[in-house]
Design a protein around this motif. Structure first.
Motif, short mmCIF file in Angstrom:
data_model
loop_
_atom_site.label_atom_id
_atom_site.label_comp_id
_atom_site.label_asym_id
_atom_site.label_seq_id
_atom_site.Cartn_x
_atom_site.Cartn_y
_atom_site.Cartn_z
N THR A 181 -5.12 13.06 -0.47
CA THR A 181 -4.36 11.83 -0.25
C THR A 181 -4.73 10.85 -1.35
O THR A 181 -5.91 10.62 -1.62
N THR A 182 -3.72 10.29 -1.99
CA THR A 182 -3.91 9.29 -3.03
C THR A 182 -3.30 7.99 -2.54
O THR A 182 -2.20 7.99 -1.98
N ALA A 183 -4.02 6.89 -2.75
CA ALA A 183 -3.53 5.58 -2.33
C ALA A 183 -3.46 4.66 -3.54
O ALA A 183 -4.30 4.73 -4.44
N ARG A 184 -2.46 3.81 -3.52
CA ARG A 184 -2.31 2.76 -4.53
C ARG A 184 -1.99 1.49 -3.78
O ARG A 184 -1.07 1.46 -2.96
N VAL A 185 -2.76 0.45 -4.03
CA VAL A 185 -2.52 -0.84 -3.39
C VAL A 185 -2.26 -1.86 -4.50
O VAL A 185 -3.00 -1.93 -5.47
N GLU A 219 0.50 12.21 -0.17
CA GLU A 219 -0.31 13.32 0.32
C GLU A 219 0.25 14.64 -0.20
O GLU A 219 1.46 14.87 -0.16
N ALA A 224 -6.90 4.78 1.54
CA ALA A 224 -6.50 3.37 1.57
C ALA A 224 -7.72 2.45 1.48
O ALA A 224 -7.70 1.46 0.74
N LEU A 238 0.85 -1.18 0.00
CA LEU A 238 0.00 0.00 0.00
C LEU A 238 0.89 1.24 0.00
O LEU A 238 1.78 1.38 0.84
N TYR A 239 0.65 2.13 -0.94
CA TYR A 239 1.42 3.36 -1.07
C TYR A 239 0.48 4.54 -0.87
O TYR A 239 -0.60 4.59 -1.47
N LEU A 240 0.87 5.48 -0.03
CA LEU A 240 0.06 6.68 0.24
C LEU A 240 0.87 7.91 -0.13
O LEU A 240 2.05 8.04 0.23
N ASP A 251 -5.57 9.29 5.02
CA ASP A 251 -4.90 8.02 4.74
C ASP A 251 -5.89 6.86 4.81
O ASP A 251 -5.92 5.99 3.93
#
Length: 99
Positions: A20-24, A15, A57, A11-13, A53
């Motif tokens: 906040t952008t998340a990529r899993v 900001e 996420a 999981l990458y966060l 976050d």
């Protein structure tokens, strides 16, 4: 026949400026899927990065879960065990109002 399999999830966060952008990323060893999520802080709210976050996420994981279920559905269909095809219903009444 018991079997244990381990899949890697990262999981990458990111900001920046209240967003906040998340990529899993899920790696099964034979397949890789990526889910995405985003959270924006309302300008009227207090900026609490941990909440951004959590929301971003969660949305990325939900996106990934949907992709994983679609892959499973496709695999099931590929072996002839897919869900039954739903009958498409015809709309009655003022169909021009539904367009």
């Amino acid at each position: 026949m018991a079997k244990t399999v381990e899949w890697d999830v990262r999981l990458y966060l990111f900001e920046e400026d209240g967003t906040t952008t998340a990529r899993v990323v899920l790696n099964t060893g034979t397949n890789s899927l990526t889910g995405h999520g985003k959270a924006r802080c309302n300008p009227e709210d207090r900026d609490v990065p941990e909440i951004g976050d959590e929301i971003a996420a969660g949305r990325a994981m939900r996106d990934l879960a949907g992709q994983l279920l679609r892959v499973a559905d496709d695999d099931l269909e590929g072996i002839g065990a897919g869900p039954p095809v739903r009958e498409r219903r015809v709309a009655y009444g003022w169909t021009s109002a539904m367009a």
